[in-house]
Design a protein around this motif. Structure first.
Motif, PDB file in Angstrom:
ATOM      1  N   THR A   5       9.840 -17.476   1.326  1.00  0.00           N
ATOM      2  CA  THR A   5       8.916 -17.752   0.266  1.00  0.00           C
ATOM      3  C   THR A   5       8.741 -16.495  -0.690  1.00  0.00           C
ATOM      4  O   THR A   5       9.201 -15.374  -0.204  1.00  0.00           O
ATOM      5  CB  THR A   5       7.581 -18.213   0.542  1.00  0.00           C
ATOM      6  OG1 THR A   5       7.072 -17.262   1.549  1.00  0.00           O
ATOM      7  CG2 THR A   5       7.613 -19.896   1.112  1.00  0.00           C
ATOM      8  N   ALA A   6       8.129 -16.733  -1.637  1.00  0.00           N
ATOM      9  CA  ALA A   6       7.794 -15.421  -2.636  1.00  0.00           C
ATOM     10  C   ALA A   6       6.304 -14.990  -2.285  1.00  0.00           C
ATOM     11  O   ALA A   6       5.479 -15.917  -1.904  1.00  0.00           O
ATOM     12  CB  ALA A   6       8.083 -15.549  -4.082  1.00  0.00           C
ATOM     13  N   LEU A  48       0.741  -1.038   0.079  1.00  0.00           N
ATOM     14  CA  LEU A  48      -0.129   0.111  -0.171  1.00  0.00           C
ATOM     15  C   LEU A  48       0.818   1.086   0.017  1.00  0.00           C
ATOM     16  O   LEU A  48       0.212   2.449  -0.031  1.00  0.00           O
ATOM     17  CB  LEU A  48      -0.772   0.194   1.406  1.00  0.00           C
ATOM     18  CG  LEU A  48      -1.862  -1.151   1.295  1.00  0.00           C
ATOM     19  CD1 LEU A  48      -2.991  -1.088   2.290  1.00  0.00           C
ATOM     20  CD2 LEU A  48      -2.746  -0.966   0.063  1.00  0.00           C
ATOM     21  N   GLN A  49       2.220   1.204  -0.092  1.00  0.00           N
ATOM     22  CA  GLN A  49       3.006   2.390  -0.076  1.00  0.00           C
ATOM     23  C   GLN A  49       3.389   2.680  -1.698  1.00  0.00           C
ATOM     24  O   GLN A  49       3.482   1.633  -2.261  1.00  0.00           O
ATOM     25  CB  GLN A  49       4.307   1.986   0.531  1.00  0.00           C
ATOM     26  CG  GLN A  49       4.226   1.707   2.021  1.00  0.00           C
ATOM     27  CD  GLN A  49       3.554   3.131   2.763  1.00  0.00           C
ATOM     28  OE1 GLN A  49       4.095   4.016   2.597  1.00  0.00           O
ATOM     29  NE2 GLN A  49       2.439   2.940   3.737  1.00  0.00           N
ATOM     30  N   ALA A  50       3.495   3.506  -1.986  1.00  0.00           N
ATOM     31  CA  ALA A  50       3.757   3.731  -3.682  1.00  0.00           C
ATOM     32  C   ALA A  50       4.958   3.319  -4.054  1.00  0.00           C
ATOM     33  O   ALA A  50       5.165   3.086  -5.254  1.00  0.00           O
ATOM     34  CB  ALA A  50       3.619   5.373  -3.745  1.00  0.00           C
ATOM     35  N   GLU A  51       6.004   3.354  -3.374  1.00  0.00           N
ATOM     36  CA  GLU A  51       7.287   2.576  -3.820  1.00  0.00           C
ATOM     37  C   GLU A  51       7.240   1.207  -3.803  1.00  0.00           C
ATOM     38  O   GLU A  51       8.199   0.539  -4.477  1.00  0.00           O
ATOM     39  CB  GLU A  51       8.483   3.267  -2.570  1.00  0.00           C
ATOM     40  CG  GLU A  51       8.232   2.491  -1.314  1.00  0.00           C
ATOM     41  CD  GLU A  51       9.098   2.848  -0.251  1.00  0.00           C
ATOM     42  OE1 GLU A  51       9.897   3.714  -0.756  1.00  0.00           O
ATOM     43  OE2 GLU A  51       9.338   2.339   0.714  1.00  0.00           O
ATOM     44  N   GLY A  52       6.300   0.510  -3.362  1.00  0.00           N
ATOM     45  CA  GLY A  52       6.168  -0.903  -3.665  1.00  0.00           C
ATOM     46  C   GLY A  52       6.856  -1.724  -2.500  1.00  0.00           C
ATOM     47  O   GLY A  52       7.733  -1.338  -1.606  1.00  0.00           O
ATOM     48  N   MET A  53       7.207  -3.026  -2.942  1.00  0.00           N
ATOM     49  CA  MET A  53       7.549  -3.915  -1.913  1.00  0.00           C
ATOM     50  C   MET A  53       8.781  -4.648  -2.862  1.00  0.00           C
ATOM     51  O   MET A  53       8.564  -5.424  -3.726  1.00  0.00           O
ATOM     52  CB  MET A  53       6.849  -4.996  -1.314  1.00  0.00           C
ATOM     53  CG  MET A  53       7.448  -5.807  -0.415  1.00  0.00           C
ATOM     54  SD  MET A  53       6.273  -7.086   0.410  1.00  0.00           S
ATOM     55  CE  MET A  53       6.094  -7.984  -1.207  1.00  0.00           C
ATOM     56  N   GLU A  54       9.972  -4.856  -2.322  1.00  0.00           N
ATOM     57  CA  GLU A  54      11.159  -5.606  -2.778  1.00  0.00           C
ATOM     58  C   GLU A  54      10.888  -7.156  -2.387  1.00  0.00           C
ATOM     59  O   GLU A  54      10.628  -7.442  -1.408  1.00  0.00           O
ATOM     60  CB  GLU A  54      12.423  -5.137  -2.332  1.00  0.00           C
ATOM     61  CG  GLU A  54      12.973  -3.816  -2.425  1.00  0.00           C
ATOM     62  CD  GLU A  54      13.532  -3.854  -4.169  1.00  0.00           C
ATOM     63  OE1 GLU A  54      13.454  -4.719  -4.771  1.00  0.00           O
ATOM     64  OE2 GLU A  54      13.833  -2.479  -4.379  1.00  0.00           O
ATOM     65  N   ARG A  62      11.039 -12.371   0.726  1.00  0.00           N
ATOM     66  CA  ARG A  62      11.762 -13.876   0.675  1.00  0.00           C
ATOM     67  C   ARG A  62      12.596 -13.903   1.856  1.00  0.00           C
ATOM     68  O   ARG A  62      12.768 -15.068   2.350  1.00  0.00           O
ATOM     69  CB  ARG A  62      12.405 -14.139  -0.504  1.00  0.00           C
ATOM     70  CG  ARG A  62      12.874 -15.458  -0.747  1.00  0.00           C
ATOM     71  CD  ARG A  62      13.594 -15.411  -2.228  1.00  0.00           C
ATOM     72  NE  ARG A  62      12.640 -15.571  -3.226  1.00  0.00           N
ATOM     73  CZ  ARG A  62      11.966 -16.456  -4.028  1.00  0.00           C
ATOM     74  NH1 ARG A  62      11.885 -17.529  -3.253  1.00  0.00           N
ATOM     75  NH2 ARG A  62      11.067 -16.120  -4.674  1.00  0.00           N
ATOM     76  N   GLU A  63      13.456 -13.061   1.973  1.00  0.00           N
ATOM     77  CA  GLU A  63      14.664 -13.072   3.098  1.00  0.00           C
ATOM     78  C   GLU A  63      14.012 -13.371   4.664  1.00  0.00           C
ATOM     79  O   GLU A  63      14.378 -14.151   5.309  1.00  0.00           O
ATOM     80  CB  GLU A  63      15.391 -11.760   3.217  1.00  0.00           C
ATOM     81  CG  GLU A  63      16.422 -12.035   4.210  1.00  0.00           C
ATOM     82  CD  GLU A  63      17.264 -10.718   4.210  1.00  0.00           C
ATOM     83  OE1 GLU A  63      18.124 -10.317   5.144  1.00  0.00           O
ATOM     84  OE2 GLU A  63      17.161  -9.759   3.411  1.00  0.00           O
TER      85      GLU A  63
END
Length: 448
Positions: free
Chosen positions: A388-389, A372-378, A383-384
């Motif tokens: 899982t993904a 929900l943050q505009a920068e998104g999620m790595e 996974r770290e």
């Protein structure tokens, strides 16, 4: 020939997801309430967030469902601070000294923290510093205020104790719209309060505005935005109006319909485009920050992973396994009862109300608060942490978001990010990630 049927687009305004699980999914923890010392024993405590809740306001706005009461008769604020001090002492003892305890961020919320007098605000800061050990002058400190309580003496205390951000709820600079939202205020008083905040030289000013008010037009919305921009705020929050049970607007019988949804979406886009064109960056659906403005949050605290200590009867605390608080209500009678119970509590060493968080819920929370943050999620960060993904854990949900056009197809493959349309529908996307168990608990909750 198979015909692909496009997915039905959910209503855009379902729930503002600022925390997960929602507090209406919390329940009393029973006779064997867990001891805070045990809950925090194995938790990392070197980058905690500290939140102090003050449940008092001079008036209650028509849209407000926050845990707050009007006024504080019979020296109630003093008794509340006494209880807050007892709670802080118990919590700090429970955190122990076996591993470093450090607070990376602090906030005073409510209600209206500046409902307290200047002397009471000094005491509130002392509780955070002397009881809890938070260095308010060394970490970001955010405080909420209102036009009528942002007085020079209160602001001087906050500035002197290290406040880095003040957030003021204005909602509208148009007096008629403020009245329609059952928020008694005059623009002249709002402007005077903003002048006092700027005079206090607190680094970050945030102004809250609301769109979707009865009678609001694109022209009047732009007028409010321009009035706010005249103060060059470092941050602006644009909130869609919601009508919730037991609030003043809820009792008036106002409700959502498709036309109102369209109005709010239109005003959201108008506001977003207006701010982007004037040098603001979009941080989330609601939050916009002026380019070059100092960040209001700590760089070494992540809400998805780090713990929170909440003090006060409306505050939540988060460990990796339990989210806990006190009882929750919206109706004024129940709120008064809970506050009275809080002020007479002697033993704060155990969690009273909460919800246990398992691995699946932790994944949902992390995905929600990141996506929900505009920068998104790595994806690598996810996974770290979980091994899982996101596509492994939430294939159905992510495929649906993609089909709706809510995911940014131009983003790097290692980044999961919302599209412009997805950000606009954040209040529909968020609830789609709630677990069946949390949905059931929220549905079973009886508003009080």
């Amino acid at each position: 020939m198979n015909t692909v049927v496009p997915p039905t687009v959910p209503r855009p305004y379902q729930s503002y997801v600022y925390a997960y699980p929602h507090k209406t999914a919390y329940r009393p923890l029973g006779d064997n309430r867990p001891a805070l010392r045990e809950l925090w024993a194995d938790e990392p405590k070197d980058a905690l967030s500290l939140y102090l809740h003050i449940p008092f306001c001079e008036v209650r706005c028509g849209f407000c469902n926050l845990f707050t009461r009007i006024g504080a008769p019979d020296e109630l604020t003093g008794r509340y601070l006494d209880a807050l001090d007892r709670q802080a002492a118990a919590v700090r003892e429970a955190l122990g000294d076996g591993s470093p305890v450090r607070f990376a961020a602090a906030a005073f919320g409510g209600g209206t923290p500046t409902f307290l007098t200047a002397g009471e605000l000094e005491r509130l800061c002392d509780i955070a510093e002397k009881r809890m050990g938070a260095d308010l002058t060394a970490v970001p400190l955010s405080v909420e205020t209102s036009p009528s309580t942002a007085t020079a003496d209160r602001l001087a205390v906050l500035a002197g104790r290290g406040t880095t951000r003040v957030s003021i709820g204005v909602q509208s600079f148009v007096d008629a719209e403020a009245r329609a939202a059952v928020r008694p205020q005059r623009r002249a008083d709002v402007e005077a309060a903003l002048g006092r905040i700027r005079d206090a030289r607190i680094p970050v000013l945030n102004i809250d505005l609301i769109y979707g008010i009865d009678g609001q037009t694109e022209r009047s919305w732009l007028s409010s935005l321009d009035a706010a921009l005249g103060w060059e705020p470092e941050e602006l929050y644009l909130y869609p109006l919601y009508v919730r049970p037991l609030t003043a607007l809820g009792r008036l019988g106002a409700d959502a319909d498709a036309a109102w949804d369209e109005q709010r979406l239109r005003l959201y886009r108008t506001g977003r485009d207006h701010l982007l064109a004037r040098g603001y960056e979009q941080v989330s659906m609601r939050m916009f920050r002026r380019a070059g403005a100092p960040p209001a949050a700590s760089g070494d605290h992540a809400c998805q992973t780090d713990g929170m200590i909440g003090l006060g009867c409306g505050a939540r605390s988060y460990t990796s396994s339990l989210h806990y608080s006190f009882d929750y209500a919206v109706g004024m009678g129940e709120i008064r009862r809970i506050i009275d119970d809080f002020t007479t509590t002697a033993d704060f060493s155990r969690a009273a109300v909460g919800r246990w968080v398992d691995g699946d819920e932790a994944r949902r929370r992390h995905l929600l608060q990141s996506l929900l943050q505009a920068e998104g999620m790595e994806v690598a960060d996810y996974r770290e942490r979980f091994g899982t993904a996101p596509a492994d854990d939430f294939p159905v949900e992510l495929e649906r978001f993609a089909a709706l056009g809510w995911l940014d197809t131009a983003a790097d493959p290692g980044l999961l990010r919302l599209s412009e349309q997805g950000l606009a529908h954040s209040d529909a996307l968020g609830p789609e990630l709630f677990s069946p168990a949390v949905r059931a608990a929220m549905a079973a909750y009886e508003p009080k």
